[in-house]
Write an enzyme that holds these catalytic residues in place. Structure first.
Site, mmCIF file in Angstrom:
data_model
loop_
_atom_site.group_PDB
_atom_site.id
_atom_site.type_symbol
_atom_site.label_atom_id
_atom_site.label_comp_id
_atom_site.label_asym_id
_atom_site.label_seq_id
_atom_site.Cartn_x
_atom_site.Cartn_y
_atom_site.Cartn_z
ATOM 1 N N SER A 105 0.832 -1.217 0.000
ATOM 2 C CA SER A 105 0.000 0.000 0.000
ATOM 3 C C SER A 105 0.864 1.264 0.000
ATOM 4 O O SER A 105 1.984 1.263 0.505
ATOM 5 C CB SER A 105 -0.866 0.003 1.256
ATOM 6 O OG SER A 105 -0.044 -0.063 2.396
ATOM 7 N N GLN A 107 1.722 4.168 1.847
ATOM 8 C CA GLN A 107 1.542 4.200 3.292
ATOM 9 C C GLN A 107 2.557 5.106 3.973
ATOM 10 O O GLN A 107 3.551 5.525 3.372
ATOM 11 C CB GLN A 107 1.713 2.786 3.853
ATOM 12 C CG GLN A 107 3.097 2.235 3.572
ATOM 13 C CD GLN A 107 3.273 0.798 4.055
ATOM 14 O OE1 GLN A 107 4.038 0.568 4.968
ATOM 15 N NE2 GLN A 107 2.579 -0.148 3.456
ATOM 16 N N HIS A 109 3.859 5.551 8.411
ATOM 17 C CA HIS A 109 3.674 5.053 9.773
ATOM 18 C C HIS A 109 3.700 6.246 10.723
ATOM 19 O O HIS A 109 4.664 7.004 10.708
ATOM 20 C CB HIS A 109 4.781 4.045 10.104
ATOM 21 C CG HIS A 109 4.895 2.969 9.066
ATOM 22 N ND1 HIS A 109 3.920 2.016 8.899
ATOM 23 C CD2 HIS A 109 5.826 2.748 8.111
ATOM 24 C CE1 HIS A 109 4.268 1.226 7.886
ATOM 25 N NE2 HIS A 109 5.390 1.645 7.382
ATOM 26 N N LYS A 132 6.818 3.650 14.137
ATOM 27 C CA LYS A 132 7.307 2.489 13.375
ATOM 28 C C LYS A 132 8.329 2.923 12.316
ATOM 29 O O LYS A 132 8.176 2.655 11.131
ATOM 30 C CB LYS A 132 6.135 1.781 12.708
ATOM 31 C CG LYS A 132 6.472 0.477 11.996
ATOM 32 C CD LYS A 132 5.211 -0.140 11.386
ATOM 33 C CE LYS A 132 5.465 -1.442 10.668
ATOM 34 N NZ LYS A 132 5.887 -1.309 9.270
ATOM 35 N N GLU A 134 11.372 2.463 10.009
ATOM 36 C CA GLU A 134 11.781 1.148 9.499
ATOM 37 C C GLU A 134 12.951 1.253 8.527
ATOM 38 O O GLU A 134 13.130 2.276 7.867
ATOM 39 C CB GLU A 134 10.602 0.449 8.832
ATOM 40 C CG GLU A 134 10.045 1.186 7.651
ATOM 41 C CD GLU A 134 8.711 0.590 7.170
ATOM 42 O OE1 GLU A 134 8.092 -0.239 7.852
ATOM 43 O OE2 GLU A 134 8.290 0.995 6.086
ATOM 44 N N HIS A 287 5.708 5.974 1.565
ATOM 45 C CA HIS A 287 6.402 4.959 0.749
ATOM 46 C C HIS A 287 5.416 3.913 0.260
ATOM 47 O O HIS A 287 4.323 3.764 0.783
ATOM 48 C CB HIS A 287 7.524 4.291 1.545
ATOM 49 C CG HIS A 287 7.079 3.672 2.834
ATOM 50 N ND1 HIS A 287 6.740 4.420 3.956
ATOM 51 C CD2 HIS A 287 6.906 2.382 3.189
ATOM 52 C CE1 HIS A 287 6.391 3.611 4.938
ATOM 53 N NE2 HIS A 287 6.465 2.368 4.510
ATOM 54 N N ARG A 306 -2.830 3.872 5.290
ATOM 55 C CA ARG A 306 -2.808 3.529 3.872
ATOM 56 C C ARG A 306 -3.673 4.492 3.061
ATOM 57 O O ARG A 306 -4.680 5.011 3.556
ATOM 58 C CB ARG A 306 -3.321 2.101 3.686
ATOM 59 C CG ARG A 306 -2.559 1.058 4.460
ATOM 60 C CD ARG A 306 -3.180 -0.315 4.240
ATOM 61 N NE ARG A 306 -2.499 -1.319 5.050
ATOM 62 C CZ ARG A 306 -2.806 -1.557 6.325
ATOM 63 N NH1 ARG A 306 -3.765 -0.890 6.919
ATOM 64 N NH2 ARG A 306 -2.144 -2.458 7.008
ATOM 65 N N LYS A 312 -7.146 -2.933 1.625
ATOM 66 C CA LYS A 312 -7.383 -2.750 3.072
ATOM 67 C C LYS A 312 -7.957 -1.363 3.373
ATOM 68 O O LYS A 312 -8.082 -0.529 2.494
ATOM 69 C CB LYS A 312 -6.055 -2.959 3.823
ATOM 70 C CG LYS A 312 -5.522 -4.394 3.723
ATOM 71 C CD LYS A 312 -4.255 -4.549 4.543
ATOM 72 C CE LYS A 312 -3.714 -5.973 4.484
ATOM 73 N NZ LYS A 312 -2.449 -6.097 5.242
HETATM 74 N N1 LIG Z 1 6.993 -0.798 4.486
HETATM 75 N N2 LIG Z 1 6.604 -2.021 4.943
HETATM 76 C C1 LIG Z 1 5.891 -2.129 6.043
HETATM 77 O O1 LIG Z 1 5.564 -1.170 6.690
HETATM 78 C C2 LIG Z 1 5.520 -3.532 6.504
HETATM 79 O O2 LIG Z 1 6.192 -3.767 7.741
HETATM 80 C C3 LIG Z 1 4.030 -3.626 6.687
HETATM 81 O O3 LIG Z 1 3.662 -4.790 7.398
HETATM 82 C C4 LIG Z 1 3.360 -3.645 5.318
HETATM 83 O O4 LIG Z 1 3.504 -2.430 4.697
HETATM 84 C C5 LIG Z 1 1.890 -3.893 5.479
HETATM 85 O O5 LIG Z 1 1.397 -3.965 4.162
HETATM 86 P P1 LIG Z 1 -0.165 -3.640 3.899
HETATM 87 O O6 LIG Z 1 -0.214 -2.186 3.671
HETATM 88 O O7 LIG Z 1 -0.877 -4.027 5.136
HETATM 89 O O8 LIG Z 1 -0.524 -4.439 2.718
HETATM 90 ZN ZN LIG Z 2 6.135 0.694 5.740
#
Ligand SMILES: NNC(=O)[C@@H](O)[C@H](O)[C@H](O)COP(=O)(O)O
Ligand SMILES: [Zn+2]
Length: 446
Positions: A105, A107, A109, A132, A134, A287, A306, A312
């Site tokens: 997605s 997205q 955090h 979060k 990452e 991202h 998202r 989702k």
């Molecule tokens: N960038 N990566 C992450 O943040 C992962 O740790 C996440 O778990 C995923 O992005 C989650 O994907 P969905 O949007 O739920 O399909």
């Molecule tokens: Zn992410």
């Protein structure tokens, strides 16, 4: 006291975007130590292997089947007192392997403050009250959309992609172009504030495009991508590879037909990581990962806001208001790993070009060390650290020892290593194509 070396059994989830069946490294790694009731289903997607104490997919002691969370809560010394005091009796990080078959997605955090608010208001969609940040390390070649592009690139695309301009709106596009023109890279605070405000306004307009307008704009974009080839999106532009951008539009549309994400890519950096390259995403950085097998490490949270490329729950308003709207070239997204100074390689390791590389993001919750031992008998001895580690083997096989305890470790095996342990990794194989026995160790030490 128990020797702080515990073999783990880790779970894998099946988000839509995961690689299918045995092509998923996350599935293969999970299967390496899964109980007999787990078998990889050929048609099923397998997205993420989770290694850690997060309750959504808790790792277990392979032997006793107790959860790692219970083990560290009963024996705080495994974390070290300082870390247990600061982060609570659980691991400060969540360690993952992602096998990405199609776009994740669009997205971001939430930072700590926003995470607490979202969790309090909507715990179902926001299960944690933690930030979060990452880090991603490519295990196979990876590509993704990460962080806002330099502003001159966005202006270029607004001028050269009529369908994008239509979605942002002529007036809005004008406002953006005239605001940033001549100050795209200014380091004056007032210029940067004005730039970010104009970027937020244009991006928010895009993300709230009306359904029918989006449908016709998508038609026009696809038409241009298919017909203009190398001159797509205005030749001589920033990416100066119109064909690559055109291919990306076509590829993403085949995964998420008519999705707003097709246009978001002109606002975000298109990043490619070679094996071993890494990037770090702060909280609130936008991202969307697109493909590849990666090692991911993050502060312990599962909060994802998202806005596109996903079946989702989407929360566009929260996403468009929470972003930092910082903009930078791809080079600033990538990390520069260094040799890890707290491990000793023996002579065999040195002579076989073995390596111990540290990926150290600017946050306290975690860092990751990648070790490649390229000859049978080559050894790496790690200085004890005042904190917990999780070690994953992604290639080959060897042994992992802490004090008197020595265990076999091979592809897909995962071990928890407690604080103050002196860890030794030794290869059991020669590196045929360059690298033999490869492990990744996520750890936290204050
Ligand atoms: N960038 N990566 C992450 O943040 C992962 O740790 C996440 O778990 C995923 O992005 C989650 O994907 P969905 O949007 O739920 O399909
Ligand atoms: Zn992410």
């Amino acid at each position: 006291m128990q020797v702080p070396l515990i073999q783990l059994q880790c779970g894998v989830n099946s988000y839509d975007w995961g690689k299918i069946g045995k092509s998923s490294a996350a599935a293969k790694f999970a299967a390496a130590t899964a109980s007999s009731d787990f078998s990889i289903q050929e048609e099923k997607p397998y997205a993420e292997l989770w290694m850690g104490t997060h309750p959504s997919l808790p790792s277990k002691d392979l032997e006793t089947q107790g959860t790692l969370l219970d083990i560290v809560q009963d024996n705080q010394a495994l974390l070290s007192k300082d870390i247990a005091d600061r982060y609570g009796n659980k691991l400060p990080f969540l360690f993952k392997v992602l096998s990405i078959n199609k776009a994740l997605s669009i997205q971001a955090h939430p930072n700590k403050k926003l995470a607490e608010q979202l969790h309090a208001k909507d715990p179902k969609n926001y299960p944690d009250d933690n930030h979060k940040p990452e880090m991603t390390i490519a295990v196979t070649p990876f590509d993704g959309l990460c962080g806002f592009r330099p502003l001159a690139e966005i202006s270029h695309f607004l001028r050269n992609i009529p369908s994008l301009r239509k979605l942002v709106g002529g007036e809005e596009a004008e406002n953006f172009e005239s605001t940033v023109k001549g100050q795209e890279t200014s380091d004056k605070e007032e210029d940067q504030i004005a730039n970010k405000k104009a970027l937020q306004s244009a991006f928010t307009k895009l993300m709230n495009a009306e359904k029918n307008t989006l449908a016709s704009a998508t038609e026009e974009l696809l038409q241009a991508a298919k017909s203009e080839g190398a001159s797509f999106a205005g030749s001589g532009g920033p990416s100066n590879d119109g064909q690559e951008l055109a291919d990306l539009v076509i590829r993403l549309n085949s995964q998420f037909p008519g999705d707003i994400g097709l246009f978001v890519q002109f606002f975000l950096n298109y990043v490619k990581l070679d094996i071993g390259e890494a990037m770090f995403l702060k909280a609130d950085d936008i991202h969307a990962y697109l493909s590849g097998d990666i090692i991911e490490c993050m502060a312990s949270s599962d909060n994802v806001v998202r806005a596109g490329f996903t079946p989702k729950f989407k929360d566009v308003d929260t996403l468009t208001t929470m972003l930092t709207y910082s903009y930078a070239p791809i080079s600033e997204q990538k990390m520069s790993p260094v040799d890890y100074p707290y491990a000793t390689l023996d002579a065999k390791a040195y002579s076989s070009n073995s390596s111990v590389i540290l990926y150290d993001p600017p946050i306290p919750e975690f860092a990751v060390v990648r070790t490649a031992l390229n000859k049978s008998g080559a050894k790496a001895t790690f200085d004890p650290i005042q904190g917990p580690s999780i070690v994953l083997c992604t290639k080959g096989k060897g042994t992992i020892s802490v004090g008197p305890k020595k265990e076999m470790i091979e592809e897909g095996y995962v071990f928890f290593v407690g604080a103050t342990a002196e860890l030794v990794l030794e290869s059991e194989i020669d590196g045929d194509d360059g690298e033999g026995f490869v492990t990744f160790k996520a750890f936290c030490e204050l």
